[in-house]
Design a protein around this motif. Structure first.
Motif, PDB file in Angstrom:
ATOM      1  N   UNK A   1      -2.978 -69.548 -34.489  1.00  0.00           N
ATOM      2  CA  UNK A   1      -2.301 -70.492 -34.195  1.00  0.00           C
ATOM      3  C   UNK A   1      -2.395 -71.094 -35.232  1.00  0.00           C
ATOM      4  N   UNK A   2      -0.838 -72.083 -36.108  1.00  0.00           N
ATOM      5  CA  UNK A   2      -0.063 -72.014 -36.705  1.00  0.00           C
ATOM      6  C   UNK A   2      -1.610 -73.816 -37.455  1.00  0.00           C
ATOM      7  N   UNK A   3      -1.803 -73.326 -38.399  1.00  0.00           N
ATOM      8  CA  UNK A   3      -2.900 -74.003 -39.341  1.00  0.00           C
ATOM      9  C   UNK A   3      -4.404 -73.916 -38.792  1.00  0.00           C
ATOM     10  N   UNK A   4      -4.290 -73.279 -38.242  1.00  0.00           N
ATOM     11  CA  UNK A   4      -6.300 -72.664 -37.508  1.00  0.00           C
ATOM     12  C   UNK A   4      -6.725 -71.730 -38.329  1.00  0.00           C
ATOM     13  N   UNK A   5      -8.311 -72.075 -38.337  1.00  0.00           N
ATOM     14  CA  UNK A   5      -8.557 -70.937 -39.382  1.00  0.00           C
ATOM     15  C   UNK A   5      -8.865 -69.868 -38.235  1.00  0.00           C
ATOM     16  N   UNK A   6      -8.631 -68.403 -38.835  1.00  0.00           N
ATOM     17  CA  UNK A   6      -8.728 -67.756 -38.210  1.00  0.00           C
ATOM     18  C   UNK A   6     -10.195 -67.663 -37.688  1.00  0.00           C
ATOM     19  N   UNK A   7     -11.344 -67.826 -38.039  1.00  0.00           N
ATOM     20  CA  UNK A   7     -12.836 -67.301 -37.597  1.00  0.00           C
ATOM     21  C   UNK A   7     -12.978 -68.408 -36.045  1.00  0.00           C
ATOM     22  N   UNK A   8     -12.137 -69.619 -36.225  1.00  0.00           N
ATOM     23  CA  UNK A   8     -12.768 -70.228 -35.036  1.00  0.00           C
ATOM     24  C   UNK A   8     -11.574 -69.917 -34.251  1.00  0.00           C
ATOM     25  N   UNK A   9     -12.526 -68.791 -33.485  1.00  0.00           N
ATOM     26  CA  UNK A   9     -11.737 -68.234 -32.181  1.00  0.00           C
ATOM     27  C   UNK A   9     -11.467 -68.413 -31.284  1.00  0.00           C
ATOM     28  N   UNK A  10     -10.546 -68.317 -30.538  1.00  0.00           N
ATOM     29  CA  UNK A  10     -10.467 -68.366 -28.770  1.00  0.00           C
ATOM     30  C   UNK A  10     -10.796 -67.624 -28.289  1.00  0.00           C
ATOM     31  N   UNK A  11     -11.440 -68.333 -26.952  1.00  0.00           N
ATOM     32  CA  UNK A  11     -11.825 -68.089 -25.618  1.00  0.00           C
ATOM     33  C   UNK A  11     -11.344 -67.194 -24.925  1.00  0.00           C
ATOM     34  N   UNK A  12     -10.617 -66.285 -23.889  1.00  0.00           N
ATOM     35  CA  UNK A  12     -10.144 -66.526 -22.524  1.00  0.00           C
ATOM     36  C   UNK A  12     -11.590 -65.967 -21.260  1.00  0.00           C
ATOM     37  N   UNK A  13     -11.250 -66.575 -20.252  1.00  0.00           N
ATOM     38  CA  UNK A  13     -12.357 -66.582 -19.208  1.00  0.00           C
ATOM     39  C   UNK A  13     -11.863 -65.296 -18.405  1.00  0.00           C
ATOM     40  N   UNK A  14     -12.311 -64.447 -17.472  1.00  0.00           N
ATOM     41  CA  UNK A  14     -11.470 -63.584 -17.370  1.00  0.00           C
ATOM     42  C   UNK A  14     -12.028 -63.367 -15.894  1.00  0.00           C
ATOM     43  N   UNK A  15     -11.552 -63.852 -14.372  1.00  0.00           N
ATOM     44  CA  UNK A  15     -11.838 -62.938 -12.863  1.00  0.00           C
ATOM     45  C   UNK A  15     -10.875 -61.933 -12.454  1.00  0.00           C
ATOM     46  N   UNK A  16     -11.234 -60.652 -12.245  1.00  0.00           N
ATOM     47  CA  UNK A  16     -10.459 -59.742 -11.521  1.00  0.00           C
ATOM     48  C   UNK A  16     -11.604 -59.122 -10.508  1.00  0.00           C
ATOM     49  N   UNK A  17     -10.195 -59.020  -9.523  1.00  0.00           N
ATOM     50  CA  UNK A  17     -10.617 -58.220  -8.375  1.00  0.00           C
ATOM     51  C   UNK A  17      -8.898 -57.322  -8.150  1.00  0.00           C
ATOM     52  N   UNK A  18      -9.777 -56.684  -7.340  1.00  0.00           N
ATOM     53  CA  UNK A  18      -8.653 -55.252  -6.831  1.00  0.00           C
ATOM     54  C   UNK A  18      -7.197 -56.067  -6.181  1.00  0.00           C
ATOM     55  N   UNK A  19      -7.167 -57.295  -5.765  1.00  0.00           N
ATOM     56  CA  UNK A  19      -5.540 -57.379  -6.002  1.00  0.00           C
ATOM     57  C   UNK A  19      -5.522 -58.823  -6.182  1.00  0.00           C
ATOM     58  N   UNK A  20      -6.451 -59.111  -7.437  1.00  0.00           N
ATOM     59  CA  UNK A  20      -5.750 -60.445  -8.475  1.00  0.00           C
ATOM     60  C   UNK A  20      -6.484 -61.156  -9.559  1.00  0.00           C
ATOM     61  N   UNK A  21      -5.776 -61.625 -10.304  1.00  0.00           N
ATOM     62  CA  UNK A  21      -7.191 -61.546 -11.960  1.00  0.00           C
ATOM     63  C   UNK A  21      -6.379 -63.074 -12.523  1.00  0.00           C
ATOM     64  N   UNK A  22      -7.572 -63.750 -12.267  1.00  0.00           N
ATOM     65  CA  UNK A  22      -7.132 -65.288 -12.798  1.00  0.00           C
ATOM     66  C   UNK A  22      -7.673 -64.957 -14.123  1.00  0.00           C
ATOM     67  N   UNK A  23      -7.172 -65.511 -14.866  1.00  0.00           N
ATOM     68  CA  UNK A  23      -7.359 -65.849 -17.018  1.00  0.00           C
ATOM     69  C   UNK A  23      -7.216 -67.499 -17.045  1.00  0.00           C
ATOM     70  N   UNK A  24      -8.390 -67.940 -18.039  1.00  0.00           N
ATOM     71  CA  UNK A  24      -8.119 -69.239 -18.632  1.00  0.00           C
ATOM     72  C   UNK A  24      -8.150 -69.574 -19.755  1.00  0.00           C
ATOM     73  N   UNK A  25      -7.213 -70.041 -20.264  1.00  0.00           N
ATOM     74  CA  UNK A  25      -7.024 -70.462 -21.673  1.00  0.00           C
ATOM     75  C   UNK A  25      -8.021 -72.010 -22.053  1.00  0.00           C
ATOM     76  N   UNK A  26      -8.439 -71.884 -23.425  1.00  0.00           N
ATOM     77  CA  UNK A  26      -8.822 -73.427 -24.062  1.00  0.00           C
ATOM     78  C   UNK A  26      -6.539 -74.410 -24.567  1.00  0.00           C
ATOM     79  N   UNK A  27      -6.982 -72.961 -25.123  1.00  0.00           N
ATOM     80  CA  UNK A  27      -5.562 -73.099 -26.507  1.00  0.00           C
ATOM     81  C   UNK A  27      -4.846 -71.824 -27.101  1.00  0.00           C
TER      82      UNK A  27
END
Length: 324
Positions: free
Chosen positions: A92-118
């Protein structure tokens, strides 16, 4: 689609590489017969949190895991689904690359839910692929594609760090050591920070294709193993960068010590030559009677000639002693 109400993006995959976008009403009305559902949420929006806890059908453990503020990368099988947390470099603009961004993932056979902060550009890439009709066809495919995108975006960041350390190795002896030390400190800090985040991700990705689940087919497992291997290589590259910075730091220290030794050696030689001269001139310069040549007009010239001769003798002696 905007992130109004915490819903950043939602789509029903058509099984052909495309997807139909949904709003909150569409998400709530979705049925498995319509096709795999992908829901991408903004973690810190109350409506998204309420949907996860009350309407998504997830148990409290899974919902809480998806809502953690700063989770470490990990993978686990929970019931009929897979819970995994991955991280990507922060581009993201103005951010340090090492300040990593996380994504949380829940996946089943018919659904996937992803959650972000940034904002995570790897998710944006999947959305663009779906709009172009070349996106994933199954929920597990979204997870595999996301892991691939995260690894792909890490590569140029790590290569840039390697290029910087290569440049510093070439600059040894040409730039001031204080400047090189400052650059070394920055590179080492970035490498350590990236490795601290990527190493757990390597472990999570290594575990992911080994899970006993029907959600992942052979193609997905192969792709995830490839991502795991790439991530392992990134960790090894960062270890190499850290070791190279340590070697350069040692080389700088050695160069500074050698320079100081040369300086001290030169000063010692000069002091050795000047010490007899200083003793003689000091002795002749005392303000008492009886100084030889005090009344002679040619005494000063003779004294200078004797001092020059003494210097020549000292130089010869020092050369035979191999001091110079």
């Amino acid at each position: 689609m905007s992130d109004k109400g915490g819903l950043v993006h939602a789509a029903v995959l058509d099984g052909k590489g495309g997807g139909r976008s949904l709003d909150w009403d569409g998400v709530r009305a979705w049925q498995p017969a319509q096709g795999p559902l992908w829901v991408h949420l903004q973690r810190d929006i109350p409506e998204a949190e309420r949907w996860l806890r009350e309407e998504s059908g997830l148990d409290q453990f899974t919902a809480q895991a998806l809502l953690e503020e700063d989770p470490r990368p990990r993978t686990s099988a929970v019931g009929d689904g897979i819970l995994t947390v991955l991280r990507g470099v922060n581009l993201n603009p103005g951010a340090d690359a090492e300040d990593m961004v996380s994504v949380r993932i829940w996946v089943t056979a018919d659904r996937i839910i992803t959650v972000r902060t940034r904002l995570l550009l790897s998710v944006q890439d999947i959305r663009a692929d779906l709009e172009a009709g070349r996106g994933p066809r199954r929920s597990a495919g979204v997870m595999a594609r996301l892991a691939e995108n995260l690894a792909r975006r890490m590569e140029p960041v790590i290569e840039e760090i390697e290029d910087r350390i290569d440049a510093l190795e070439s600059d040894i002896g040409e730039r001031r050591s204080s400047e090189i030390r400052a650059d070394l400190h920055e590179i080492r800090r970035e490498a350590i920070a990236l490795r601290r985040h990527i190493a757990p991700q390597r472990d999570a990705l290594t575990r992911l294709p080994t899970l006993e689940t029907k959600i992942l087919d052979g193609n997905h497992r192969g792709r995830l193993r490839e991502v795991s291997d790439r991530t392992m290589r990134y960790v090894e590259d960062l270890d190499a960068v850290r070791d190279r910075t340590a070697v350069l730091q040692d080389e700088l220290t050695t160069q500074m010590a050698e320079q100081m030794n040369r300086t001290m050696y030169l000063l010692t030689v000069v002091a050795t030559i000047m010490l007899p001269l200083g003793f003689i001139t000091g002795l002749l310069g005392v303000n008492v009677s009886g100084i030889p040549g005090a009344q002679s007009p040619w005494a000063f010239g003779v004294l200078c000639a004797l001092l020059v001769g003494l210097v020549a003798v000292e130089v010869v002696v020092l050369r035979r002693l191999r001091w110079i």
